[in-house]
Enzyme design. Sequence first.
Site, PDB file in Angstrom:
ATOM      1  CE  LYS A  83      -4.229   1.077   2.504  1.00 39.88           C
ATOM      2  NZ  LYS A  83      -4.886   0.873   3.867  1.00 39.88           N
TER       3      LYS A  83
HETATM    4  C1  E4P Z   1      -8.087   2.110   3.768  1.00 43.35           C
HETATM    5  O1  E4P Z   1      -7.366   1.238   3.296  1.00 43.35           O
HETATM    6  C2  E4P Z   1      -8.102   2.570   5.119  1.00 43.35           C
HETATM    7  O2  E4P Z   1      -7.383   1.614   5.805  1.00 43.35           O
HETATM    8  C3  E4P Z   1      -9.317   2.934   5.717  1.00 43.35           C
HETATM    9  O3  E4P Z   1     -10.491   2.447   4.952  1.00 43.35           O
HETATM   10  C4  E4P Z   1      -9.553   4.277   6.373  1.00 43.35           C
HETATM   11  O4  E4P Z   1     -10.630   4.441   6.967  1.00 43.35           O
HETATM   12  P1  E4P Z   1     -10.895   5.566   7.879  1.00 43.35           P
HETATM   13  O5  E4P Z   1     -11.072   6.786   7.129  1.00 43.35           O
HETATM   14  O6  E4P Z   1     -12.183   5.237   8.644  1.00 43.35           O
HETATM   15  O7  E4P Z   1      -9.686   5.489   8.828  1.00 43.35           O
END
Ligand code: E4P
Length: 217
Positions: A83
């Site tokens: 990522k």
């Molecule tokens: C996505 O890959 C992120 O880990 C996640 O969906 C972020 O979500 P949040 O805005 O609730 O932190």
Amino acid sequence: MQLFLDTTDVGVLKDLAATGLVDGVTTNPTLIAKSGRPMLEVIAEICDLVEGPVSAEVAATDVAGMLAEGEKLAAIASNVVVKVPLTRDGLIAVQEFAVQGIQTNVTLCFSAAQALLAAKAGASYISPFVGRLDDHGADGMELISEIRAIYDNFDFDTEILAASIRTPAHVTAAALAGSDCATIPPDVFAALFKHPLTEKGLSQFLADWAKTGQSIL
Ligand code: E4P
């Protein structure tokens, strides 16, 4: 549509994976911090539990650092997806990962133009943050629709992974907008099974069945 769990909680993951409905997992530095555990250990454990893609996020912000960290993360298991943040350096790293055959998930996407660049760079997944856009006064789901249209116009293979999901309604809307995947917090995933009329109807059926005095077995 593939449904991923957005978690580093291995106990919760085991419980929900037992349903057979969890296709993959995403993590981020905040979730790693929340786990209180060493990142490499948590990612390895998650990869043992889930056959599908498991996103592990780099912490470096320069190309060389992201490549070094991404290669280390990708070596943990064959289902690791590296990522990478949606930055200029991030998208340069994504192109190199693509050459190496390493899958990538480009995170922190908040515009269709960013998603277009990620697809051109060869990202395996693009993660538009629906909930954070909604929090910001924008329409997160509109972004999913725009990216879907752009990717279909040009036959990009990059999969849309709706992220920052807050409610079951977000999951439904992402599916209707043509998102390939959604990554879902465990409490929202558990809520997907439920409807008050299902619970009410089941109670009634069980009460009526008991009155018959019958047994199927
Ligand atoms: C996505 O890959 C992120 O880990 C996640 O969906 C972020 O979500 P949040 O805005 O609730 O932190």
